[in-house]
Scaffold this motif. Structure first.
Motif, PDB file in Angstrom:
ATOM      1  N   ALA A  64      29.123  33.162  40.042  1.00 38.63           N
ATOM      2  CA  ALA A  64      29.050  34.701  39.358  1.00 38.63           C
ATOM      3  C   ALA A  64      29.163  35.689  40.579  1.00 38.63           C
ATOM      4  O   ALA A  64      30.131  36.616  40.511  1.00 38.63           O
ATOM      5  N   GLY A  65      28.728  35.488  41.848  1.00 42.08           N
ATOM      6  CA  GLY A  65      28.961  36.282  43.036  1.00 42.08           C
ATOM      7  C   GLY A  65      30.231  36.485  43.586  1.00 42.08           C
ATOM      8  O   GLY A  65      30.755  37.297  43.760  1.00 42.08           O
ATOM      9  N   GLU A  66      31.008  35.187  43.413  1.00 42.65           N
ATOM     10  CA  GLU A  66      32.548  34.987  43.794  1.00 42.65           C
ATOM     11  C   GLU A  66      33.240  35.822  42.856  1.00 42.65           C
ATOM     12  O   GLU A  66      34.155  36.485  43.410  1.00 42.65           O
ATOM     13  N   ILE A  67      33.144  36.008  41.664  1.00 44.94           N
ATOM     14  CA  ILE A  67      33.863  36.559  40.602  1.00 44.94           C
ATOM     15  C   ILE A  67      33.665  38.132  40.636  1.00 44.94           C
ATOM     16  O   ILE A  67      34.499  38.728  40.916  1.00 44.94           O
ATOM     17  N   VAL A  68      32.472  38.528  40.979  1.00 46.45           N
ATOM     18  CA  VAL A  68      31.899  39.745  41.078  1.00 46.45           C
ATOM     19  C   VAL A  68      32.552  40.486  42.203  1.00 46.45           C
ATOM     20  O   VAL A  68      33.232  41.619  42.281  1.00 46.45           O
ATOM     21  N   ASP A  69      32.583  39.825  43.519  1.00 48.02           N
ATOM     22  CA  ASP A  69      33.399  40.046  44.660  1.00 48.02           C
ATOM     23  C   ASP A  69      34.541  40.364  44.630  1.00 48.02           C
ATOM     24  O   ASP A  69      35.383  41.076  45.282  1.00 48.02           O
ATOM     25  N   ARG A  70      35.480  39.201  43.989  1.00 50.23           N
ATOM     26  CA  ARG A  70      37.024  39.577  43.702  1.00 50.23           C
ATOM     27  C   ARG A  70      37.096  40.761  42.829  1.00 50.23           C
ATOM     28  O   ARG A  70      37.991  41.588  43.461  1.00 50.23           O
ATOM     29  N   MET A  71      36.561  40.981  41.900  1.00 51.55           N
ATOM     30  CA  MET A  71      36.700  42.026  41.065  1.00 51.55           C
ATOM     31  C   MET A  71      36.379  43.250  41.600  1.00 51.55           C
ATOM     32  O   MET A  71      37.360  44.245  41.645  1.00 51.55           O
ATOM     33  N   ALA A  72      35.476  43.292  42.526  1.00 49.66           N
ATOM     34  CA  ALA A  72      34.955  44.652  43.162  1.00 49.66           C
ATOM     35  C   ALA A  72      36.038  44.936  44.296  1.00 49.66           C
ATOM     36  O   ALA A  72      36.451  46.195  44.350  1.00 49.66           O
ATOM     37  N   ALA A  73      36.539  44.059  44.919  1.00 49.22           N
ATOM     38  CA  ALA A  73      37.835  44.058  46.005  1.00 49.22           C
ATOM     39  C   ALA A  73      38.974  44.645  45.259  1.00 49.22           C
ATOM     40  O   ALA A  73      39.655  45.524  45.892  1.00 49.22           O
ATOM     41  N   ASN A  74      39.356  43.877  43.986  1.00 46.32           N
ATOM     42  CA  ASN A  74      40.620  44.514  43.489  1.00 46.32           C
ATOM     43  C   ASN A  74      40.198  46.003  42.813  1.00 46.32           C
ATOM     44  O   ASN A  74      41.166  46.676  42.842  1.00 46.32           O
ATOM     45  N   TYR A  96      31.654  38.797  30.739  1.00 42.69           N
ATOM     46  CA  TYR A  96      32.278  39.975  31.531  1.00 42.69           C
ATOM     47  C   TYR A  96      31.663  41.193  31.510  1.00 42.69           C
ATOM     48  O   TYR A  96      31.776  42.121  32.403  1.00 42.69           O
ATOM     49  N   TYR A  97      30.685  41.493  30.704  1.00 40.79           N
ATOM     50  CA  TYR A  97      29.600  42.599  30.840  1.00 40.79           C
ATOM     51  C   TYR A  97      28.899  42.237  32.391  1.00 40.79           C
ATOM     52  O   TYR A  97      28.666  43.253  32.901  1.00 40.79           O
ATOM     53  N   VAL A  98      28.283  41.465  32.578  1.00 41.73           N
ATOM     54  CA  VAL A  98      27.742  40.959  33.612  1.00 41.73           C
ATOM     55  C   VAL A  98      28.572  41.263  35.112  1.00 41.73           C
ATOM     56  O   VAL A  98      28.162  41.730  36.035  1.00 41.73           O
ATOM     57  N   PHE A  99      29.916  40.576  34.838  1.00 41.95           N
ATOM     58  CA  PHE A  99      30.541  40.753  35.921  1.00 41.95           C
ATOM     59  C   PHE A  99      30.812  42.113  36.262  1.00 41.95           C
ATOM     60  O   PHE A  99      30.888  42.506  37.658  1.00 41.95           O
ATOM     61  N   SER A 100      31.228  43.082  35.219  1.00 44.98           N
ATOM     62  CA  SER A 100      31.974  44.373  35.635  1.00 44.98           C
ATOM     63  C   SER A 100      30.634  45.091  36.100  1.00 44.98           C
ATOM     64  O   SER A 100      30.972  45.885  36.674  1.00 44.98           O
ATOM     65  N   TYR A 101      29.513  44.942  35.395  1.00 45.12           N
ATOM     66  CA  TYR A 101      28.437  45.807  35.676  1.00 45.12           C
ATOM     67  C   TYR A 101      27.850  45.607  37.382  1.00 45.12           C
ATOM     68  O   TYR A 101      27.907  46.601  38.016  1.00 45.12           O
ATOM     69  N   LEU A 216      41.898  41.699  38.041  1.00 45.99           N
ATOM     70  CA  LEU A 216      41.058  41.902  38.790  1.00 45.99           C
ATOM     71  C   LEU A 216      40.147  40.738  39.200  1.00 45.99           C
ATOM     72  O   LEU A 216      39.488  40.908  40.506  1.00 45.99           O
ATOM     73  N   GLN A 217      40.247  39.499  38.507  1.00 49.40           N
ATOM     74  CA  GLN A 217      39.579  38.458  38.955  1.00 49.40           C
ATOM     75  C   GLN A 217      40.502  37.497  39.986  1.00 49.40           C
ATOM     76  O   GLN A 217      40.043  36.462  40.335  1.00 49.40           O
ATOM     77  N   LYS A 218      41.667  37.981  40.118  1.00 49.23           N
ATOM     78  CA  LYS A 218      42.511  37.070  40.822  1.00 49.23           C
ATOM     79  C   LYS A 218      41.944  36.993  42.495  1.00 49.23           C
ATOM     80  O   LYS A 218      41.547  37.928  42.869  1.00 49.23           O
ATOM     81  N   LYS A 219      42.337  36.121  43.220  1.00 50.27           N
ATOM     82  CA  LYS A 219      42.013  35.870  44.392  1.00 50.27           C
ATOM     83  C   LYS A 219      42.870  37.026  45.268  1.00 50.27           C
ATOM     84  O   LYS A 219      43.969  37.216  44.911  1.00 50.27           O
ATOM     85  N   THR A 220      42.347  37.436  46.004  1.00 45.43           N
ATOM     86  CA  THR A 220      43.015  38.595  46.766  1.00 45.43           C
ATOM     87  C   THR A 220      42.812  38.641  48.033  1.00 45.43           C
ATOM     88  O   THR A 220      41.796  38.109  48.811  1.00 45.43           O
TER      89      THR A 220
END
Length: 604
Positions: A64-74, A96-101, A216-220
């Protein structure tokens, strides 16, 4: 004559300290932290533990942390989301609620909690009020055209559509069940009344300004630049309050408000184990009770969060049994339904150990029967959107006082303000307006300095509008709402809560709401809207007066009675007085009576 103290006095010398539960310190140190930092701390601490469980598909804290970090960076690099940005989330309880939050929290943006079933015009007004920059919603042809209209009219820069099929197991059976909320949302927003299963699952063609979540979740290669967040002043969340009239107000909750309230919960629930707990998350996260008591508590404590997108009772009970859930949060109505559905022991709910009820008063018989049936602790708590929300609760050990909202949680003060002279407090045992001071009290209402000044005084006391009584040990019982007060023809004030409490003692009444109905004598009539228990017969006003004669004064007796098949409820199952009031206003203006109405007894 009762003794009155000024607001500067120490109210009742903190009576709650006399009965404070063992192992809980009322004056414990509570330090607010940025919610993004709190999430990172849990990811580091609990790494390989399961964090999210959605219909059997699981994510660890690390994943979950990895997904959140990628989303936040993008979100930061490609869409400019950061401090002062407003990120709306209009989703049911899905991963997706948890990740976007938490992505928004890490960026220092303000999350705007939105009920995905809001009507179109209400959604537009709230998005305009919050000045939303980005909105997360569902990926479905059934609702996207309406979301596009909302986006254009509210001036939202980016809409992110979440493909729910990506977070589901491969079983088509489960996939279709998960999309029930999509169909409901579509109908509420004015979409097609009937949708095939394939239509529900089909992605629409998107216009400019709309992106798929995968982007937003892609590797960046973007490197996330941590936001500098002052937890005491920076706003983490806009939580819209229901209110009784007009546009809901957005309570501005800081990072300290939310993070401290999670810690208050953690300290209060002394029976929670440091590992192995599983939180059943049925109440929707867009409601502040669920956001804090389900999602944020599980995140902070390393619990497994079992998500359910739709509160279907049989499916929920099966899931509790299958996953061996231990923690549960619900409204009293939900506990009533669980008792009714499982009296024959069809479902094994023995894994439950700790349950909390909030949102409405918990009936003593419901509490006793639930605990007897399932062998777990059910405690009643109290809170508001403006307090993040937890203010008080019955303790896990020591006296659990039925009919009471319990004792204040650590770091929280409570006093009862005189109803006639707000500059003074009442003596112990007398009725007064419940006022709260503590680190979980909101910063104020967004774009509404006048309402903020009316609610929070210069010393930081928040006036709740609830009327309560404190006993000699600091336990508080709510007896009414100031704003719901009924002014009768003879000028006497009647509190609907008192009338409702008396009516609920009637052996044939299952549910009741009491309202003041304007009459032609410049006053209000007391009207009781009632749902009867199965096989019960309707009664007339004289029979009801006879039953209530030792419970209410003559001027408090309902003058109008209406028997209904059901009463309107909020999304989390609370009796919805606002909706019922709207029905009555519509009828007064000549609209058709609601279908739920069965019969009405005229006054005699």
């Amino acid at each position: 004559m009762s003794k009155r103290k000024t607001l500067k006095d120490d109210f009742n010398d903190k009576l709650w300290l006399k009965a404070y539960p063992e192992g809980v310190k009322w004056d414990s140190e509570l330090k607010g932290v940025p919610m993004g930092q709190k999430f990172d701390e849990s990811v580091a601490k609990y790494g390989d533990r399961t964090f999210i469980n959605f219909m059997g598909k699981k994510w660890t804290f690390k994943e979950a942390g990895e997904i959140v970090d990628r989303m936040a960076a993008n979100m930061q690099a490609e869409h400019g989301i950061g401090k002062d940005s407003k990120v709306a989330i209009a989703l049911p309880n899905v991963p997706y609620y948890v990740f976007s939050y938490f992505a928004a929290m890490k960026l220092g943006a303000t999350v705007v909690n939105l009920n995905p079933l809001y009507a179109e015009e209400e959604m537009i007004e709230l998005c305009k009020d919050a000045n939303v920059d980005m909105l997360f919603t569902m990926d479905a042809k059934s609702i996207y055209p309406t979301i596009e209209k909302i986006k254009e009219r509210a001036g939202i820069k980016t809409v992110v559509v979440c493909p729910l099929t990506d977070v589901l197991p491969t079983s088509k059976k489960y996939a279709l069940k998960a999309f029930n909320p999509v169909a409901k949302m579509s109908r509420k927003l004015g979409g097609p009344k009937k949708l095939s299963a394939l239509e529900k699952l089909t992605s629409p063609k998107f216009k400019n300004g709309t992106i798929k979540l995968k982007k937003l979740q892609k590797k960046t290669k973007h490197v996330l630049k941590p936001a500098t967040v002052n937890p005491d002043t920076d706003i983490a969340l806009f939580q819209y309050t229901g209110g009784t009239t007009g546009l809901p107000k957005a309570a501005m909750l800081t990072h300290t408000n939310i993070s401290v309230n999670v810690e208050q919960l953690r300290q209060w629930f002394t029976t929670m184990k440091p590992d192995g707990e599983k939180m059943m998350a049925v109440l929707p996260f867009f409601h502040v009770f669920a956001m804090t008591a389900e999602m944020n508590l599980a995140m902070a404590c390393g619990h497994e969060l079992i998500l359910m997108a739709e509160p279907n009772l049989p499916e929920m009970l099966k899931l509790i049994e299958k996953e061996k859930a231990t923690l549960f949060a619900g409204v009293p109505k939900l506990y009533q339904e669980i008792i009714k559905a499982n009296k024959d022991g069809q479902y094994d709910l023995s894994s439950l150990t700790t349950c909390i009820a909030g949102g409405a008063a918990l009936d003593a018989t419901v509490k006793d029967e639930f605990e007897k049936l399932f062998g777990c602790k059910l405690v009643e708590g109290y809170g508001l959107s403006e307090t993040s929300p937890l203010v008080s609760a019955n303790p896990m050990t020591g006296l659990n006082k039925t009919g009471s909202i319990g004792l204040v949680v650590p770091g929280t003060e409570i006093k009862l303000r005189d109803l006639d002279d707000p500059s003074k407090t009442v003596a112990q045992g007398e009725k007064g307006e419940i006022c709260i001071r503590g680190p979980q009290v909101m910063k104020g209402y967004h774009n509404n300095a006048e309402a903020t000044a009316e609610s929070i005084d210069k010393d930081g006391w928040f006036a709740t509008g609830d009327v309560g009584v404190m006993d000699e040990n600091g336990y508080v019982s709510i007896v009414d709402r100031i704003k719901d007060m009924i002014l009768t023809n003879n000028g006497l004030n009647v509190y609907p809560g008192k009338v409702e409490k008396a009516l609920m003692q009637h052996p044939d009444i299952l549910e009741v709401i009491v309202l003041g109905i304007k009459n032609d004598k410049n006053g209000q009539d007391i009207k009781a809207f009632m749902v009867l228990k199965p096989d019960s017969k309707e009664f007339d006003r004289p029979a009801l007066k006879e039953f209530l004669k030792d419970k209410l004064s003559p001027y408090e007796m309902p003058r109008l009675l209406e028997f209904r098949d059901d009463l309107p409820k909020t999304m989390i199952g609370k009796p919805d007085k606002k909706a019922l009031r709207a029905e009555e206003d519509a009828k007064a203006q000549g609209a058709t009576s609601p279908k739920a109405s069965r019969s009405a007894a005229k006054p005699k």
